[in-house]
Motif scaffolding. Structure first.
Motif, mmCIF file in Angstrom:
data_model
loop_
_atom_site.group_PDB
_atom_site.id
_atom_site.type_symbol
_atom_site.label_atom_id
_atom_site.label_comp_id
_atom_site.label_asym_id
_atom_site.label_seq_id
_atom_site.Cartn_x
_atom_site.Cartn_y
_atom_site.Cartn_z
ATOM 1 N N THR A 139 102.801 -12.215 36.809
ATOM 2 C CA THR A 139 101.390 -11.870 36.967
ATOM 3 C C THR A 139 100.831 -11.205 35.725
ATOM 4 N N TYR A 140 101.591 -10.287 35.145
ATOM 5 C CA TYR A 140 101.060 -9.497 34.030
ATOM 6 C C TYR A 140 101.583 -9.949 32.667
ATOM 7 N N GLY A 141 102.712 -10.649 32.644
ATOM 8 C CA GLY A 141 103.219 -11.156 31.380
ATOM 9 C C GLY A 141 102.659 -12.524 31.017
ATOM 10 N N LYS A 142 102.424 -13.323 32.043
ATOM 11 C CA LYS A 142 101.845 -14.663 31.875
ATOM 12 C C LYS A 142 102.584 -15.463 30.815
ATOM 13 N N SER A 143 101.865 -16.074 29.897
ATOM 14 C CA SER A 143 102.478 -16.965 28.914
ATOM 15 C C SER A 143 103.255 -16.225 27.842
ATOM 16 N N ASN A 144 103.170 -14.904 27.806
ATOM 17 C CA ASN A 144 103.928 -14.133 26.823
ATOM 18 C C ASN A 144 105.399 -14.004 27.203
ATOM 19 N N VAL A 145 105.727 -14.364 28.447
ATOM 20 C CA VAL A 145 107.111 -14.304 28.923
ATOM 21 C C VAL A 145 107.805 -15.628 28.609
ATOM 22 N N THR A 146 108.908 -15.550 27.877
ATOM 23 C CA THR A 146 109.667 -16.759 27.535
ATOM 24 C C THR A 146 110.816 -17.021 28.500
ATOM 25 N N GLN A 147 111.326 -15.954 29.111
ATOM 26 C CA GLN A 147 112.378 -16.093 30.118
ATOM 27 C C GLN A 147 112.255 -14.944 31.095
ATOM 28 N N SER A 148 112.315 -15.265 32.383
ATOM 29 C CA SER A 148 112.153 -14.264 33.433
ATOM 30 C C SER A 148 113.412 -14.204 34.280
ATOM 31 N N ASP A 149 114.108 -13.062 34.217
ATOM 32 C CA ASP A 149 115.321 -12.859 35.010
ATOM 33 C C ASP A 149 115.042 -11.924 36.175
ATOM 34 N N ILE A 150 115.766 -12.152 37.259
ATOM 35 C CA ILE A 150 115.654 -11.323 38.459
ATOM 36 C C ILE A 150 117.030 -10.754 38.765
ATOM 37 N N LEU A 151 117.118 -9.425 38.812
ATOM 38 C CA LEU A 151 118.359 -8.762 39.196
ATOM 39 C C LEU A 151 118.286 -8.375 40.665
ATOM 40 N N HIS A 152 119.341 -8.717 41.393
ATOM 41 C CA HIS A 152 119.423 -8.310 42.799
ATOM 42 C C HIS A 152 120.854 -7.885 43.098
ATOM 43 N N VAL A 153 120.970 -6.909 43.978
ATOM 44 C CA VAL A 153 122.284 -6.356 44.275
ATOM 45 C C VAL A 153 123.152 -7.331 45.057
ATOM 46 N N SER A 154 122.525 -8.325 45.672
ATOM 47 C CA SER A 154 123.262 -9.266 46.516
ATOM 48 C C SER A 154 122.927 -10.705 46.145
ATOM 49 N N ALA A 155 123.924 -11.569 46.238
ATOM 50 C CA ALA A 155 123.719 -12.993 45.986
ATOM 51 C C ALA A 155 122.917 -13.656 47.098
ATOM 52 N N ALA A 156 122.594 -12.901 48.153
ATOM 53 C CA ALA A 156 121.807 -13.451 49.261
ATOM 54 C C ALA A 156 120.385 -13.775 48.838
ATOM 55 N N ASN A 157 119.941 -13.216 47.715
ATOM 56 C CA ASN A 157 118.601 -13.516 47.210
ATOM 57 C C ASN A 157 118.664 -14.794 46.369
ATOM 58 N N PRO A 158 118.097 -15.893 46.852
ATOM 59 C CA PRO A 158 118.216 -17.164 46.126
ATOM 60 C C PRO A 158 117.465 -17.173 44.802
ATOM 61 N N LYS A 159 116.536 -16.232 44.614
ATOM 62 C CA LYS A 159 115.772 -16.175 43.372
ATOM 63 C C LYS A 159 116.506 -15.437 42.252
ATOM 64 N N ALA A 160 117.546 -14.709 42.610
ATOM 65 C CA ALA A 160 118.228 -13.865 41.633
ATOM 66 C C ALA A 160 118.937 -14.701 40.573
#
Length: 247
Positions: free
Chosen positions: A88-109
């Motif tokens: 939302t706030y980085g828009k096109s300035n973001v070249t790679q977006s990583d998601i950290l989650h404590v559990s592999a149950a999050n499919p987006k992580a």
């Protein structure tokens, strides 16, 4: 019959009167119709931070902060749980977006692990880390901040928000709601963890905003001009922007 009348037919002013008289404790004013006298109650209007009344009051401060600091949301970024704020706030300035989650149950992580102990994440990887409303849920919060310092690139920036005056979650986060911070403690932590870094700490809130948040009022029920008044003695949200030293 009486209960049906109260719930479905009795006018709003009648329900309000019964509540103030000590009866009908379950009464909650309709969204947008809270009056000052409704505050004389022992239970909040919402036990879900106001999500069910238009959204939490504290998100006003969090999202304004990220919008103001959006120039730092660029390159390779990491966010906890999802990447909504990154995109939302980085828009096109973001070249790679990583998601950290404590559990592999999050499919987006894209990264799995505990931020307070994450040796699997390489040093100097990220240009920006967005850590909103998370630090108070980590028992070893100093170790989590040390991880942020380690995995940020030199010149990379941590954008952090933490609750100050807040309800405690009724749901899944209740069991890990460990801490509450102030601007003084956040500044001390940042100075200890990011030696030589560029640090800016701010607070947002006032007695009205804090009361509205504690009662569970929704963001649509509170005028923006009342939220914008800043009183550092009533810290609803503490924000931190810290950039890692480049040497």
């Amino acid at each position: 019959m009486v209960k049906s009348f109260i719930k479905g037919i009795m006018p709003e002013f009648g329900k309000r009167w019964l509540n103030r008289a000590g009866f009908l404790q379950s009464y909650k004013p309709a969204i947008g119709h809270i009056k000052p006298g409704d505050m004389g109650r022992l239970t909040p209007f919402s036990t879900d931070f106001g999500y069910d009344r238009g959204g939490p009051v504290d998100r006003y401060y969090i999202e304004n902060f990220l919008n103001e600091e959006s120039a730092f949301i660029k390159g390779r970024c990491m966010e906890i749980g999802d990447n909504e704020y990154t995109l939302t706030y980085g828009k096109s300035n973001v070249t790679q977006s990583d998601i950290l989650h404590v559990s592999a149950a999050n499919p987006k992580a894209t990264l799995i692990g505990d931020l307070s102990n994450a040796p699997q994440i390489q040093d100097n990887m990220f240009d920006c880390i967005i850590l909103t409303q998370t630090l108070h849920l980590i028992y070893e919060f100093k170790a989590a901040l040390a991880t942020c310092h380690r995995i940020l690139k030199p010149g990379g920036t941590l954008l952090l928000t933490s609750p100050g005056i807040t309800p405690i979650d009724h749901g899944g986060w209740k069991s890990t709601w460990y801490w509450s911070f102030t601007d003084t403690s956040v500044l001390r932590l940042a100075c200890d963890t990011f030696p030589g870094g560029a640090i800016e700490v701010n607070t947002f809130g006032n007695v009205y905003a804090a009361s509205a948040f504690l009662y569970g009022m929704g963001i649509t029920e509170v005028a923006a001009e009342k939220l914008d008044y800043k009183d550092p003695h009533y810290q609803v949200i503490i924000t931190l922007r810290v950039t890692k030293h480049t040497a």
